[in-house]
Design an enzyme around this catalytic site. Sequence first.
Site, PDB file in Angstrom:
ATOM      1  N   LYS A 378      35.475-107.080  89.652  1.00  0.00           N
ATOM      2  CA  LYS A 378      36.854-106.647  90.266  1.00  0.00           C
ATOM      3  C   LYS A 378      37.014-105.176  90.417  1.00  0.00           C
ATOM      4  CE  LYS A 378      41.890-107.503  90.108  1.00  0.00           C
ATOM      5  NZ  LYS A 378      43.067-108.211  89.405  1.00  0.00           N
ATOM      6  N   LYS A 431      35.715-109.251  94.158  1.00  0.00           N
ATOM      7  CA  LYS A 431      36.877-108.804  94.830  1.00  0.00           C
ATOM      8  C   LYS A 431      37.208-107.473  94.829  1.00  0.00           C
ATOM      9  CE  LYS A 431      41.827-109.379  93.378  1.00  0.00           C
ATOM     10  NZ  LYS A 431      42.809-109.512  92.467  1.00  0.00           N
TER      11      LYS A 431
HETATM   12  C1  PBG Z   1      46.674-109.168  89.402  1.00  0.00           C
HETATM   13  C2  PBG Z   1      46.130-109.455  90.451  1.00  0.00           C
HETATM   14  C3  PBG Z   1      45.735-108.621  91.724  1.00  0.00           C
HETATM   15  C4  PBG Z   1      45.163-109.469  92.622  1.00  0.00           C
HETATM   16  C5  PBG Z   1      45.170-110.667  92.259  1.00  0.00           C
HETATM   17  N1  PBG Z   1      45.542-110.628  90.824  1.00  0.00           N
HETATM   18  C6  PBG Z   1      46.214-107.325  91.861  1.00  0.00           C
HETATM   19  C7  PBG Z   1      45.832-106.379  91.237  1.00  0.00           C
HETATM   20  O1  PBG Z   1      44.818-106.276  90.492  1.00  0.00           O
HETATM   21  O2  PBG Z   1      46.264-105.058  91.175  1.00  0.00           O
HETATM   22  C8  PBG Z   1      45.119-109.023  93.987  1.00  0.00           C
HETATM   23  C9  PBG Z   1      45.265-109.987  95.114  1.00  0.00           C
HETATM   24  C10 PBG Z   1      45.251-109.436  96.585  1.00  0.00           C
HETATM   25  O3  PBG Z   1      45.437-108.164  96.735  1.00  0.00           O
HETATM   26  O4  PBG Z   1      45.408-110.239  97.454  1.00  0.00           O
HETATM   27  N2  PBG Z   1      45.833-109.148  88.091  1.00  0.00           N
END
Ligand code: PBG
Length: 520
Positions: A378, A431
């Site tokens: 991520k 991601k």
């Molecule tokens: C938070 C989380 C996020 C997303 C999924 N879980 C945001 C972040 O890490 O700041 C992002 C999903 C998206 O942008 O569609 N744990």
Amino acid sequence: MPSYGSVQTTTQANSRTSWNIAAACVAAGVCTVMYAAVANQSQALYASPTVVGQTSTVTSGFVAPRFNNVGRPIGASTFVPQGAQRTSGDWNEDSTVQMKATQEPSTHLMDLGLGCLIAAAMAIGYKMGLVSKGPTEQTSLDWSMAAVADGNTDVEGAAKTLPGIAARPAGYKHEVTDGYQLEEVSRPRRNRRTPAHRAFMRETHMVPANFVAPLFIHDEDSDQEISAMPGCSRLCAASVLKEVGECMAEGVNFFILFPKVADHLKTPDGRQCYDETDIVMRTIKLIKGTYPDAIVCTDVALDPYNTDGHDGIVDPETGYIINDITVEQLCKQAVQQAKAGADIVAPSDMQDGRVGAIRDALDDAGFTGVGIMTYCAKYASAFYGPFRAALDSAPGFGDKSTYQMDPANAREALREIELDEAEGADILMVKPALPYLDIIKLLKENSALPIAAYHVSGEYSMIKAGAAAGYIDEEKVALESLLSIRRAGADLILTYYAKQASKWMNDPNGYWQSKIKGKL
Ligand code: PBG
């Protein structure tokens, strides 16, 4: 468009063909007549035998044709006495050559030559319009191909142009060399010729069961549209059930929940995340109570519950996110979600050692069947912007780059794969998705676990904005994006397009079905 075999092009090819036939016939005719004349003359010159079996003697040196060792003429020599074969002597010296007649000298050559000349005249006549022109086989073939390609079955009449092909100005001629042809054996376009070819050539397939639908939930009586994500809303309980039902009807069976937590419930340690009355626990029970076959997945991270908007507990002195005590909270969160009926938990916090710790905590609590979909690679990405607006979960200070990965890195993902696998992960996630297709492929090639990719909020909202501005075709760009994520290696795609994409894909008259049925 594959229908460029249009009438204009075909007609031009045919006219070129008739000129070529004419030229070939003229050449063949002239050569044959000359040959016949010279052969007859050489027969006279050499006094060659004209009765089969009869032998006669001639003097070499005049024409000196070249022969191979069995007496056959080679090279360009046409001066072989008709029906004669050399039996002794050497043509190359001024010597005496014995010849034997092996066949009657041809008296038909002159006729053949004249025939060729008549054929040439007919070809020219065709060209000049003196002979009637029916549509040739080639013309009708091209017409029918074009008709298949365009869904146009009206193939009658060579004067018609195909829909979408601009009419050529009168007297128009392509400014290209007549008969130009590459010496190209390998032509990939052969396999792209028709919709049916393209359907059998398709390497990547995608079905609604590949999608995971994220659901934004909140504790209100009605839905709240999310302005940064057109088409998405924070859902009330009734709408969650409706949404799950509609998705399942399209074949999307996998859901992941993201709560908008009321401000008064937020604390620095995010303890609300493991409260058994939390909105996430209630929503899991609600969905599983109505749709027991739905796969319900939860996000494991503190950011919606944390006053600082970070995924973990913040050290007030340094601002650093403290890894290990955060993991302790995440374990409590995951176990509580499993108790409520979650099928899979998805740690998105990127703390070290959390997959193993969560696995142990789940197992200790008896939830050996609850899976872990880990956010393995991520990235600290700006593409999460609209999501944070949706949940009001943006970090209060700094960014998330002390725990999320640097967008510049790929090899680092290999370490994350190794750790998450060893710690007992069931699904590995990348991601964002589209800007990180190389990472999806890297995971796919380095793990036997299923790979998920999160087509995140920024990717979604960019397509929405481009479509709203009229710059792009939303359906095609969305489906192409998702297909590309599949092609890179994702088994699962988390996407806000899950329901809409499935509707497009399931529409029997839609673009997607036409493609997979080999009609487009
Ligand atoms: C938070 C989380 C996020 C997303 C999924 N879980 C945001 C972040 O890490 O700041 C992002 C999903 C998206 O942008 O569609 N744990």
